[in-house]
Scaffold this motif. Structure first.
Motif, PDB file in Angstrom:
ATOM      1  N   UNK A 170       1.032  -1.089   0.011  1.00  0.00           N
ATOM      2  CA  UNK A 170       0.119   0.003   0.044  1.00  0.00           C
ATOM      3  C   UNK A 170       0.734   1.196   0.084  1.00  0.00           C
ATOM      4  N   UNK A 171       1.990   1.155   0.668  1.00  0.00           N
ATOM      5  CA  UNK A 171       2.952   2.249   0.792  1.00  0.00           C
ATOM      6  C   UNK A 171       3.358   2.546  -0.612  1.00  0.00           C
ATOM      7  N   UNK A 211      -3.035  -7.498  -1.628  1.00  0.00           N
ATOM      8  CA  UNK A 211      -3.544  -5.784  -1.911  1.00  0.00           C
ATOM      9  C   UNK A 211      -4.922  -5.691  -2.633  1.00  0.00           C
ATOM     10  N   UNK A 212      -6.050  -6.036  -1.976  1.00  0.00           N
ATOM     11  CA  UNK A 212      -7.412  -6.052  -2.492  1.00  0.00           C
ATOM     12  C   UNK A 212      -7.604  -4.388  -2.784  1.00  0.00           C
ATOM     13  N   UNK A 244      -5.933   3.195  -6.265  1.00  0.00           N
ATOM     14  CA  UNK A 244      -4.980   4.092  -6.617  1.00  0.00           C
ATOM     15  C   UNK A 244      -4.632   4.178  -8.044  1.00  0.00           C
ATOM     16  N   UNK A 245      -4.788   3.143  -9.006  1.00  0.00           N
ATOM     17  CA  UNK A 245      -4.134   3.145 -10.112  1.00  0.00           C
ATOM     18  C   UNK A 245      -5.303   3.930 -11.249  1.00  0.00           C
ATOM     19  N   UNK A 246      -6.512   3.382 -11.178  1.00  0.00           N
ATOM     20  CA  UNK A 246      -7.708   3.862 -12.248  1.00  0.00           C
ATOM     21  C   UNK A 246      -7.626   5.341 -12.268  1.00  0.00           C
ATOM     22  N   UNK A 277       3.061   5.867  -5.755  1.00  0.00           N
ATOM     23  CA  UNK A 277       2.725   6.066  -7.223  1.00  0.00           C
ATOM     24  C   UNK A 277       1.712   7.381  -7.290  1.00  0.00           C
ATOM     25  N   UNK A 278       0.975   7.540  -6.531  1.00  0.00           N
ATOM     26  CA  UNK A 278      -0.227   8.391  -6.444  1.00  0.00           C
ATOM     27  C   UNK A 278       0.511   9.910  -6.394  1.00  0.00           C
TER      28      UNK A 278
END
Length: 936
Positions: A85-86, A124-125, A131-133, A91-92
């Motif tokens: 998650x970190x 990582x559900x 985060x990516x979409x 990435x964000x």
């Protein structure tokens, strides 16, 4: 590289206290830090530490390297959910980088990261959705063009791999795209958003497309400010139609399509022409015929040459959308039937068909572009007691869906052309109040070539009484007509007497060489056969004469058992003969009559006329220099659509294309002539395609390769006698314009393997054997390898022949020509053939041991190591693995073992190696090429 680049950036600042100028004496030794010191420091950091260090660097290259290494970092920390998650949070933050190259690099990695997250969902559900979409969707409106293009590609890749949940598509993706296509949106962004919507429609399905994409797409089609948007909509119109289906296409999309086809920008109209086929496939036959056809004619006559060019390229595919099994008349022979059975069926192709056979011939209307389909006619025939001329009359029981099957009955195994047209005739209308079931069914119907294959007849003004169906008036030619006893109500159709018909045919036979006279004789012969039918049970009145600009309708009718040739049709033929009984070479037909000969009712005649005009030389100057090639490319599809009964409409065009000066046009026809032969059937193929096929055999190599690649497919459709004529021409394929064109000879060997099943053992031995042995000695190893397979298959076929003498003769010739060849390459080829025969079981092992193995073992003492190496491989890896040599102790096995022992003591190390036990990885199939002599 990132570490070193960081070192180059930070080294001057860190080494200020270690300058060499500060050295006061030679005894002071100052060592500057090296790059390895910094690399070792990075190795001591955790993956997240290294990520944070380089993500905060001012060097753009370092931040790009961070984006590239994100997937590797995730793999390192995938066991710890918190660290995963970190990384996603980093990435964000990296997505907010001000440098476009960093954002573009990050977007290129998103599909790979998303796939990793999908594979590790338990750890990582919801990682991708959270985060990516959002990053992908946000970048669709980025100011930088490269970032937008990258995000669009990433979005399509994610949709194609089904990595985006359906709910996310509805709530996060589609709303953003709709917003980007708003009127106040940036022009470039709007155009790109429309393109993305069109491309993603097939991936998201019909439901989402209709609810969320289709309304905005229709609005964009009418965008008055930007033609780029309309052009994108037009280019993708077919994809949208195929997704939403027929109803939405006809109700919502077709009005927009009509507007786009009349757009004032030629690029939009050109895009419409290019996708016309896809749009047509999504509409019903009625709209296709009545609306889209006229619209397409407008595009063909467009003022812009580019629009006309695109329209003509799409004309053939558009015509193919009119295809209907009931009119194309495709029948396929049983694949398991031998060529002899096929020839027997061809000889019996003149037999008649039972009246209860399924009706699969589409009705021919007498005028206009309207079309009555089989299923509609069957349904109407069961309910409507009286039908207008041009519609199909069918008994009540024919309304069953099983009756409309396009497959022939089991007993209708004759020629395809005759099955297609054997029941064509003019139908009679039943009286009002008389149901179709009240009429007697046909007892027998014969094939009538008049309706389909005749030469066009000139116009004849018939008497008013005859035109109204009166059977009591004499014919215009003054023939005595024997009136029939009419049934209650309908008038009967009069026919010429058999005696007069026979006299006319006899008078014309001396002039049979003239094509026009031959056509008249064919018409009279058909009428003579028709007059022999029993007409006593005739029910229904005579059909009205069709319009003069069309051929008489060829229709199927169960309600009448009258003659196949009506008086009006026969009178036309007789009048033509009486007016030109002494016809000579100058008695040709007028252009108007020739034009009427090409009339049909499967597709709108205007479309077919435009297609036939593609061979006009003026089209190449005004439209496209390669328009003839496009015509040739789509001709099989057009022929399938029209059906073999309308082949006369295309025959002249096909002959023109076959003699075109451009070899690319002829090459296109050569590659598809076997498909056209399947469509036309045996008789038309022999009459019209075989001469053209023969011409292609003598053409350039670029054209000959087309017929060669499908030689087996074409020859198997011919009668066995016609097929044997090509045995004399196969030798000509060994001669090419360029001797280095070895692929031509390789293809010949491949086709000869397939042709073995079409010819008798004697033909194989007399004609194919010399070619195969010639190819076995080819200079190119690839050709020789295929030829070894060819020879081994010949051994199989000839050995299984009734007298196996051909097989023994072939084996003896192999021994003489190759086994004892003075050249070592020939002896090596003999070993290769033996190895192929063993592997493919082309010869029983007991016979192989007697006929081939003794000659094979003599090569153990060959003076050339290459031959001995191959022999050692063959004996050890192929021959000794056969059960015949493993299960029994015989003299043959003893001879093989002695040869192997001799090879194991050979002076050549490679021969020793392959003659001894070795790993299976050194199989002959993997390394035989290393020992083969090859020019290439």
């Amino acid at each position: 590289m990132a570490d070193l680049s960081l070192l180059q950036e930070d080294l001057p600042e860190d080494a200020d206290g270690f300058g060499l100028d500060d050295c006061s004496s030679e005894s002071d030794v100052i060592v500057a830090p090296s790059a390895l010191d910094f690399v070792s420091q990075d190795d001591m950091l955790t993956p997240l530490g290294r990520l944070d260090k380089y993500a905060a660097s001012e060097n753009v290259f370092n931040r790009q390297m961070v984006a590239r290494s994100l997937l590797d970092t995730l793999r390192e920390v995938c066991d710890d959910e918190r660290e995963c998650v970190a990384v996603l949070e980093r990435i964000s933050r990296l997505a907010d980088d001000s440098e476009p190259t960093v954002r573009a690099e990050l977007m290129e990695q998103v599909p790979h990261i998303a796939l990793f997250c999908q594979e590790n969902r338990p750890a990582i559900p919801y990682a991708f959705s959270k985060y990516l979409l959002p990053i992908v969707v946000r970048y669709l409106a980025d100011q930088n063009n490269q970032v937008r293009k990258t995000s669009q590609a990433a979005l399509l890749a994610l949709l194609e791999q089904e990595l985006i949940e359906r709910s996310d598509v509805e709530t996060k993706v589609c709303p953003v795209l709709v917003e980007l296509t708003a009127p106040d949106s940036n022009d470039d962004v709007k155009t790109e958003a429309v393109a993305i919507m069109c491309k993603m429609a097939p991936m998201v399905g019909k439901d989402i497309t209709e609810r969320l994409i289709l309304p905005r797409f229709c609005e964009m089609c009418c965008d008055c400010r930007m033609f780029h948007v309309r052009k994108v909509c037009a280019a993708n119109f077919g994809d949208i139609c195929s997704v939403v289906g027929q109803q939405a296409t006809e109700e919502m999309l077709l009005p927009r399509f009509f507007q786009l086809c009349s757009d004032n920008v030629w690029g939009v109209r050109k895009a419409c022409a290019e996708c016309f086929m896809a749009v047509s496939c999504a509409t019903c036959q009625e709209i296709r015929r009545t609306k889209l056809s006229a619209l397409f004619i407008n595009l063909i006559s467009d003022p812009s040459r580019w629009v006309r060019q695109a329209a003509f390229q799409s004309l053939g595919p558009f015509i193919s959308t009119f295809a209907n099994p009931s009119s194309s008349g495709q029948y396929f022979k049983e694949e398991n039937k031998s060529s002899e059975d096929t020839s027997v069926e061809d000889k019996n192709s003149e037999r008649t068909r039972s009246a209860d056979a399924p009706e699969d011939i589409e009705a021919r209307p007498t005028g206009g572009d309207s079309s009555v389909h089989l299923e509609e006619a069957l349904a109407d025939g069961a309910e409507t007691p009286r039908q207008p001329l041009g519609e199909l009359s069918a008994p009540a029981e024919s309304s069953s869906p099983h009756r409309s099957s396009p497959e022939p009955p089991p007993d209708a195994a004759g020629s395809e052309e005759e099955q297609e047209a054997c029941a064509c005739r003019l139908a009679s209308q039943p009286e009002a109040g008389t149901g179709a079931q009240d009429s007697a069914p046909l007892d027998q119907e014969q094939y009538n070539s008049f309706h389909f294959w005749r030469t066009p007849l000139p116009e004849i003004d018939l008497d008013v009484e005859l035109e109204q169906g009166s059977g009591s008036e004499p014919s215009p030619q003054g023939l005595d007509v024997e009136p029939e006893v009419p049934a209650p109500g309908p008038a009967s159709i009069t026919m010429a007497t058999r005696k007069e018909l026979e006299e006319m045919i006899e008078n014309l036979e001396p002039h049979i060489d003239d094509p026009d006279v031959k056509a008249q004789v064919d018409v009279l012969a058909a009428a003579l056969r028709a007059s022999s039918l029993d007409t006593g049970d005739e029910a229904g009145e005579a059909a009205r004469r069709p319009p003069q600009d069309e051929l008489p309708s060829c229709r199927l009718d169960h309600d009448a058992s009258g003659p196949l040739i009506s008086e009006e049709t026969l009178d036309s033929a007789l009048h033509s003969m009486h007016n030109g009984s002494d016809t000579g070479p100058g008695s040709g037909f007028s252009p108007e009559e020739e034009r009427r000969a090409k009339v049909q009712d499967v597709v709108p005649q205007a479309l077919l006329d435009q297609y036939l005009s593609m061979t006009d030389p003026s089209r190449a100057q005004t439209v496209d220099t390669e328009i003839a090639k496009h015509c040739a490319y789509s001709l099989p599809g057009v022929a399938l659509t029209l059906g073999r009964q309308n082949w006369h409409c295309l025959r002249e065009t096909y002959e023109t294309l076959a003699s075109d000066m451009q070899w690319k046009v002829r090459r296109t026809l050569a590659f598809s002539i076997h498909e056209l032969a399947v469509i036309l059937g045996d008789q038309l193929t022999a009459a019209d395609l075989v001469p053209i096929f023969n011409g292609f055999l003598k053409d350039l190599d670029e054209v000959r390769i087309g017929v060669l690649k499908h030689l087996h497919d074409f020859l198997k459709l011919l009668h066995i006698d016609k097929r044997r004529e090509y045995l004399y021409q196969l030798q000509e394929f060994l001669v090419t314009d360029n001797s280095r064109n070895w692929r031509f000879r390789a293809e010949l060997a491949e086709q000869l393997i397939l042709l073995l099943e079409l010819y008798s053992p004697r033909d194989v031995y007399d004609y194919l054997r010399p070619i195969a042995l010639n190819l076995c000695a080819d200079k190119v190893s690839s050709v020789r390898w295929i030829s070894y397979k060819l020879v081994s298959e010949m051994v199989r076929k000839l050995h299984r022949a009734a007298p196996p003498t051909f097989g023994a003769d072939l084996i003896q010739e192999l021994v003489e020509s190759f086994g004892r060849c003075p050249r070592w390459s020939g002896r090596q080829a003999f070993v290769f053939v033996c190895q192929t025969v063993i592997e493919d079981d082309c010869l029983p092992m007991d016979q192989f041991a007697v006929q081939l193995m003794p000659h094979l073992l003599t090569l153990a003492n060959d003076r050339v190591p290459n031959v001995r190496v191959l022999l050692a491989k063959t004996l050890r890896q192929t021959l000794l693995e056969k059960e015949h040599f493993l299960a029994s102790a015989s003299c043959h096995q003893e001879a093989v073992e002695q040869a192997i022992m001799a090879l194991q003591m050979d002076r050549d190390s490679d021969v020793k190696y392959f003659a001894s036990t070795h790993p299976a990885s050194t199989r002959i199939s993997e390394d035989a090429l290393s020992t083969a002599s090859s020019t290439y």
